[in-house]
Scaffold this motif. Structure first.
Motif, PDB file in Angstrom:
ATOM      1  N   GLY A 112       8.995  -3.838  -6.035  1.00 15.11           N
ATOM      2  CA  GLY A 112       7.581  -4.095  -6.336  1.00 15.11           C
ATOM      3  C   GLY A 112       6.635  -3.549  -5.278  1.00 15.11           C
ATOM      4  N   GLY A 114       6.084  -0.552  -4.656  1.00 16.21           N
ATOM      5  CA  GLY A 114       5.386   0.624  -5.190  1.00 16.21           C
ATOM      6  C   GLY A 114       6.151   1.916  -4.911  1.00 16.21           C
ATOM      7  N   LYS A 115       7.487   1.827  -4.719  1.00 16.18           N
ATOM      8  CA  LYS A 115       8.272   3.024  -4.375  1.00 16.18           C
ATOM      9  C   LYS A 115       8.316   4.054  -5.503  1.00 16.18           C
ATOM     10  CE  LYS A 115      11.967   0.667  -3.454  1.00 16.18           C
ATOM     11  NZ  LYS A 115      11.285  -0.615  -3.695  1.00 16.18           N
ATOM     12  N   THR A 116       8.597   3.557  -6.717  1.00 13.59           N
ATOM     13  CA  THR A 116       8.730   4.496  -7.835  1.00 13.59           C
ATOM     14  C   THR A 116       7.399   5.195  -8.102  1.00 13.59           C
ATOM     15  OG1 THR A 116      10.411   3.020  -8.698  1.00 13.59           O
ATOM     16  CG2 THR A 116       9.562   4.686 -10.211  1.00 13.59           C
ATOM     17  N   THR A 117       6.330   4.405  -8.076  1.00 13.96           N
ATOM     18  CA  THR A 117       4.997   4.985  -8.249  1.00 13.96           C
ATOM     19  C   THR A 117       4.748   6.006  -7.152  1.00 13.96           C
ATOM     20  OG1 THR A 117       4.350   2.773  -8.971  1.00 13.96           O
ATOM     21  CG2 THR A 117       2.571   4.343  -8.593  1.00 13.96           C
ATOM     22  N   ARG A 142      16.562  -2.206 -10.432  1.00 11.30           N
ATOM     23  CA  ARG A 142      15.401  -2.793 -11.105  1.00 11.30           C
ATOM     24  C   ARG A 142      15.366  -2.351 -12.566  1.00 11.30           C
ATOM     25  NH1 ARG A 142      10.350  -1.122 -11.923  1.00 11.30           N
ATOM     26  NH2 ARG A 142      10.290   0.540 -10.383  1.00 11.30           N
ATOM     27  N   LYS A 253      -1.231  -0.375  -2.342  1.00 12.05           N
ATOM     28  CA  LYS A 253      -2.134  -1.425  -2.849  1.00 12.05           C
ATOM     29  C   LYS A 253      -3.303  -1.697  -1.897  1.00 12.05           C
ATOM     30  CE  LYS A 253       1.869  -3.079  -5.273  1.00 12.05           C
ATOM     31  NZ  LYS A 253       2.628  -4.141  -5.856  1.00 12.05           N
ATOM     32  N   ASP A 255      -6.061  -0.916  -2.467  1.00 15.90           N
ATOM     33  CA  ASP A 255      -7.216  -1.211  -3.318  1.00 15.90           C
ATOM     34  C   ASP A 255      -7.354  -2.712  -3.567  1.00 15.90           C
ATOM     35  OD1 ASP A 255      -4.702  -0.651  -4.588  1.00 15.90           O
ATOM     36  OD2 ASP A 255      -5.651  -1.006  -6.519  1.00 15.90           O
ATOM     37  N   SER A 278      -1.742   4.429  -0.479  1.00 17.11           N
ATOM     38  CA  SER A 278      -1.840   4.409  -1.934  1.00 17.11           C
ATOM     39  C   SER A 278      -2.911   3.394  -2.302  1.00 17.11           C
ATOM     40  CB  SER A 278      -0.456   3.998  -2.447  1.00 17.11           C
ATOM     41  OG  SER A 278      -0.472   3.808  -3.810  1.00 17.11           O
ATOM     42  N   GLU A 281      -3.133   2.453  -9.169  1.00 12.95           N
ATOM     43  CA  GLU A 281      -1.942   2.705  -9.982  1.00 12.95           C
ATOM     44  C   GLU A 281      -1.852   4.154 -10.463  1.00 12.95           C
ATOM     45  OE1 GLU A 281      -0.454  -0.454 -12.486  1.00 12.95           O
ATOM     46  OE2 GLU A 281      -2.298  -1.548 -12.082  1.00 12.95           O
TER      47      GLU A 281
HETATM   48  P1  GDP Z   1       9.011  -0.416  -6.874  1.00 12.15           P
HETATM   49  O1  GDP Z   1       9.756  -1.609  -7.371  1.00 12.15           O
HETATM   50  O2  GDP Z   1       8.912  -0.424  -5.382  1.00 12.15           O
HETATM   51  O3  GDP Z   1       9.534   0.871  -7.406  1.00 12.15           O
HETATM   52  O4  GDP Z   1       7.496  -0.605  -7.385  1.00 12.15           O
HETATM   53  P2  GDP Z   1       6.675   0.135  -8.530  1.00 12.15           P
HETATM   54  O5  GDP Z   1       6.424   1.562  -8.177  1.00 12.15           O
HETATM   55  O6  GDP Z   1       7.277  -0.135  -9.852  1.00 12.15           O
HETATM   56  O7  GDP Z   1       5.277  -0.642  -8.390  1.00 12.15           O
HETATM   57  C1  GDP Z   1       5.159  -2.023  -8.682  1.00 12.15           C
HETATM   58  C2  GDP Z   1       3.807  -2.279  -9.329  1.00 12.15           C
HETATM   59  O8  GDP Z   1       2.771  -2.005  -8.409  1.00 12.15           O
HETATM   60  C3  GDP Z   1       3.541  -1.394 -10.537  1.00 12.15           C
HETATM   61  O9  GDP Z   1       2.885  -2.171 -11.496  1.00 12.15           O
HETATM   62  C4  GDP Z   1       2.612  -0.318  -9.994  1.00 12.15           C
HETATM   63  O10 GDP Z   1       1.757   0.191 -11.006  1.00 12.15           O
HETATM   64  C5  GDP Z   1       1.842  -1.090  -8.959  1.00 12.15           C
HETATM   65  N1  GDP Z   1       1.325  -0.247  -7.863  1.00 12.15           N
HETATM   66  C6  GDP Z   1       1.990   0.670  -7.128  1.00 12.15           C
HETATM   67  N2  GDP Z   1       1.188   1.199  -6.174  1.00 12.15           N
HETATM   68  C7  GDP Z   1      -0.049   0.598  -6.330  1.00 12.15           C
HETATM   69  C8  GDP Z   1      -1.310   0.702  -5.637  1.00 12.15           C
HETATM   70  O11 GDP Z   1      -1.497   1.445  -4.681  1.00 12.15           O
HETATM   71  N3  GDP Z   1      -2.311  -0.095  -6.092  1.00 12.15           N
HETATM   72  C9  GDP Z   1      -2.137  -0.950  -7.150  1.00 12.15           C
HETATM   73  N4  GDP Z   1      -3.185  -1.702  -7.515  1.00 12.15           N
HETATM   74  N5  GDP Z   1      -0.972  -1.083  -7.795  1.00 12.15           N
HETATM   75  C10 GDP Z   1       0.065  -0.315  -7.399  1.00 12.15           C
END
Ligand code: GDP
Length: 476
Positions: A112, A114-117, A142, A253, A255, A278, A281
């Motif tokens: 969560g 934000g790695k994949t994003t 995940r 995040k 933001d 970052s 989203e």
């Molecule tokens: P992972 O489990 O580390 O791969 O996390 P994800 O990439 O799936 O991100 C988890 C959630 O955080 C998703 O709903 C993304 O859209 C959101 N997210 C990722 N980066 C940001 C960011 O910089 N700002 C916001 N507001 N949401 C983010």
């Protein structure tokens, strides 16, 4: 994210600047206020203490050496700015590329974070610079992480190496290794390995990350951390540093509206630079992390450098040159030009994000938060519902044309009227500026007003001499 910290700094310095001479006790009072503000923003105690001690020491040392007439408040402000840049990591560090490709970047962090994003954001960022990245789906834990990466990869045209479906199935180490071999064989110059996180730091997670690290020997391990986590961010980063180790930090995040101070402590505590940030989203909500720009924002000076960069990216040089030539030649600024500007502005991101980069934006926070982003979309819809002729010459907009535009854009006729009136006022103002006049509401002597008067050739709008073209124009 750092609004409350920023407003505390602004008020502390406002008081200091208003004093002619600054005494030792003024410095002590300012340091106490800064200390309180940092602690309330969740900055780690050790970081706060060394930050404040250093400011106090430097300020008290410089004070007796300042000549009368020096703006003492400004000197102290600059000491704080320099110190803030330092705790944020000093100067920005660029990614290290492998001498012999592919450059391997491994992402690590909690689920969560934000790695994949981020994998997608990094891939886009580096692909835009002419690199050929490959995304590797090694988060097999995940649910849907693999599919998510594939969707992201597809959206930016970056290939994804994903031999396993994930959702608990497959060996992430083998996938990572095979991904590197694939990249080598296909000559990708960069590999971004997405790995699994867990909800909290646990032994399994660290072991898996270490096995992937040892299998792919990354050039950069980037620790991805959610800036909204508060003090847990500091503990987690320490656990990852001790466990798998990392070379740089990515704050995600930013933001959000959490206090965010913990994230600011990470560079200083782990001695690893924050390399990227970052801020949303969308894949474009991402940038290199510049400690000096962040310090500038926190101190209420805005981030004009980033704003200028974004504007440069959004307004391609053709559009800018065309508008400039029009302005100089005396041609009318039309709704078509206005539409082009609206489209460029929407490329720059949300208006509230842009406004928050302006100096003093802290004081306008309420207005910025209340900014109606939909306004731009609605305005665009109205202009897009006009014919080219109507955009060039709004004078033709009679009642029935306005009713048609309102229907086409899903707005009321009064919205169309409103836009046309505001546009006419703006057009008039631009004409006045161009002709060297002072538009109502602007102070005389402002730079635009004092520019030398250009010899302006006012072109008269003529209908086309070509009868066929004229018939088409008239039909529009
Ligand atoms: P992972 O489990 O580390 O791969 O996390 P994800 O990439 O799936 O991100 C988890 C959630 O955080 C998703 O709903 C993304 O859209 C959101 N997210 C990722 N980066 C940001 C960011 O910089 N700002 C916001 N507001 N949401 C983010």
């Amino acid at each position: 994210m750092f609004e409350s910290l920023s407003s505390r700094f602004t008020s502390a310095f406002g008081a200091l600047r208003s004093r002619g001479r600054i005494s030792n006790s003024d410095i002590e009072a300012t340091c106490a206020e800064i200390r309180q503000a940092l602690l309330e923003s969740d900055v780690a105690l050790a970081v706060v203490d060394s930050f404040v001690a250093s400011i106090s020491e430097k300020s008290l040392a410089i004070l007796p050496t300042l000549q009368s007439g020096t703006n003492q408040g400004q000197v102290i402000f600059e000491i704080v700015n320099a110190q803030l840049i330092e705790i944020l990591g000093g100067s920005a560090r660029r990614l290290r590329f492998a001498k012999k490709g592919p450059t391997v970047i491994m992402l690590a962090g909690l689920q969560g974070a934000g790695k994949t994003t981020l994998a997608g954001k990094l891939a886009k960022f580096f692909a835009d610079q002419g690199n050929t990245p490959l995304l590797v789906a090694s988060d097999l834990q995940r649910p849907n992480a693999v599919t998510q990466l594939q969707v992201v990869g597809d959206s930016i045209g970056v290939p994804v190496f994903a031999p396993e479906v994930g959702n608990g199935v497959g060996d992430p180490v083998k996938v990572a290794q095979a991904g590197i071999e694939f990249a080598r064989a296909k000559q990708y110059n960069m590999v971004i390995v997405d790995t699994a996180g867990r909800l909290g730091v646990d032994e399994d997670l660290m072991k898996e990350a270490i096995r992937i690290r040892d299998a792919v020997t990354p050039d950069e391990i980037l620790f991805v951390v959610d800036a909204m986590m508060g003090q847990d961010a500091v503990r987690t980063s320490q656990a990852f540093l001790d466990g798998v180790g990392f070379d740089g930090v990515v704050l995600t995040k930013l933001d959000g509206d959490a206090r965010g101070g913990a994230a600011l402590s990470i560079a200083s505590l782990t001695k690893r630079p924050i390399m990227f940030a970052s801020t949303g989203e969308k894949l474009s909500d991402f940038d290199i992390f510049y400690p000096d720009r962040m310090a500038s924002r926190i101190l209420g000076l805005g981030d004009v450098a980033t704003l200028a960069e974004q504007a440069k990216k959004a307004f391609d040089s053709d559009t800018s040159a065309k508008l400039e030539a029009k302005f100089v030649s005396g041609e009318d600024f039309t709704l078509e030009d206005f539409l082009e500007q609206l489209l460029a502005m929407s490329k720059m991101g949300s208006m509230s994000k842009l406004l928050s980069m302006l100096p003093g934006s802290g004081a306008m926070k309420k207005a910025i938060d209340n900014f109606d982003e939909g306004e731009i979309v609605r305005t665009k819809a109205i202009v897009e519902s006009m014919t080219p002729l109507e955009r060039r010459d709004p004078k033709v907009l009679n009642g029935s044309r306005r009713a048609r535009i309102a229907m086409g854009s899903g707005r009321a006729v009064s919205d169309v009227n409103n836009l046309v009136d505001r546009f006419a006022a703006a057009q008039k103002m631009m004409k006045q500026v161009r002709n060297g006049g002072v538009p109502a509401g602007m102070p005389p002597g402002s730079p635009a007003m004092s520019a030398p008067k250009k010899s302006v050739v006012q072109k008269k709008k003529s209908k086309s001499g070509n009868p066929a073209k004229r018939a088409i124009e008239e039909a529009q």
